[in-house]
Motif scaffolding. Sequence first.
Motif, PDB file in Angstrom:
ATOM      1  N   VAL A   1     -64.211  -5.494 -56.224  1.00  0.00           N
ATOM      2  CA  VAL A   1     -65.500  -4.825 -56.396  1.00  0.00           C
ATOM      3  C   VAL A   1     -65.328  -3.504 -57.138  1.00  0.00           C
ATOM      4  CG1 VAL A   1     -67.396  -3.687 -55.169  1.00  0.00           C
ATOM      5  CG2 VAL A   1     -66.596  -5.944 -54.428  1.00  0.00           C
ATOM      6  N   ARG A   2     -64.281  -2.745 -56.804  1.00  0.00           N
ATOM      7  CA  ARG A   2     -64.037  -1.476 -57.507  1.00  0.00           C
ATOM      8  C   ARG A   2     -63.772  -1.717 -58.985  1.00  0.00           C
ATOM      9  NH1 ARG A   2     -61.120  -0.357 -52.721  1.00  0.00           N
ATOM     10  NH2 ARG A   2     -59.148  -0.900 -53.743  1.00  0.00           N
TER      11      ARG A   2
ATOM     12  N   GLN B   1     -58.612  -9.953 -51.904  1.00  0.00           N
ATOM     13  CA  GLN B   1     -58.593  -8.591 -52.432  1.00  0.00           C
ATOM     14  C   GLN B   1     -59.988  -8.180 -52.906  1.00  0.00           C
ATOM     15  OE1 GLN B   1     -55.041  -8.003 -55.077  1.00  0.00           O
ATOM     16  NE2 GLN B   1     -54.701 -10.170 -54.663  1.00  0.00           N
ATOM     17  N   ARG B   2     -60.997  -8.601 -52.158  1.00  0.00           N
ATOM     18  CA  ARG B   2     -62.381  -8.437 -52.605  1.00  0.00           C
ATOM     19  C   ARG B   2     -62.789  -6.972 -52.771  1.00  0.00           C
ATOM     20  NH1 ARG B   2     -62.002 -10.533 -47.646  1.00  0.00           N
ATOM     21  NH2 ARG B   2     -62.910  -9.452 -45.853  1.00  0.00           N
ATOM     22  N   HIS B   3     -62.258  -6.092 -51.942  1.00  0.00           N
ATOM     23  CA  HIS B   3     -62.638  -4.684 -52.067  1.00  0.00           C
ATOM     24  C   HIS B   3     -62.105  -4.083 -53.371  1.00  0.00           C
ATOM     25  CE1 HIS B   3     -64.267  -4.799 -48.070  1.00  0.00           C
ATOM     26  NE2 HIS B   3     -63.115  -5.181 -47.558  1.00  0.00           N
TER      27      HIS B   3
END
Length: 215
Positions: free
Chosen positions: A133-134, A128-130
């Motif tokens: 980052v958010r 769930q890296r995106h």
Amino acid sequence: MLNTPPSITPTISFRATCARALLYILIIGAMMQGVLWETGLPEKIRFSEVGFTESMQTLWLLISCLLLIYARQVLGGLPRVTLLMFGLLGAALIREQDAFLDAYVFDGAWQTLVTLLLLPILYCVLRQRHAFVREFEEFVESFAFGLFAAGFLCTFAFSRLYGRSEMWEALLAERYVRVFKDAAEEVTELFGYTLLMFAMVELVLWIRRRQARSQ
């Protein structure tokens, strides 16, 4: 002209800032009095796994982990960022028990437990890296992040370098006694863990302010 939505960035009042600053100073003062008391203990206990300083390190890490669980599971704030921080601080908490685990479980038990904790957490965060980052971009603007960064650098960088035997042997020469090196490293590490615990307190308060302002 387009109307921009009002910012929901949470703010801290001046009175609340002063009150928390005073509380943190009192905690640090009381903690250092405990360190001073420890210096009068027998040499085999001073700055050992059963001494005051290392016991406080364990306590601060435990409180930090519990606050992260509360922030993630109860408040539901920054679920991926808090998960990764829980992995880092949970690993540090396990590492602080290395002597006990090696003696009463098996040699190398703490490395096994840290691996079992971190691997699934890193897998979840990377998947769930995106979203991570958010969340991180929101978190980095907070006072809690500043404290976390300071505590992390103090604990995992500065204390290791400051506590090197080579430096203390060169500084003290023939007067070198290992307890000087141990005290320097462990007390600096304790201060770093204290900053990390303060950061977790600020994180919980920040999440609650954000939720209150967004309602």
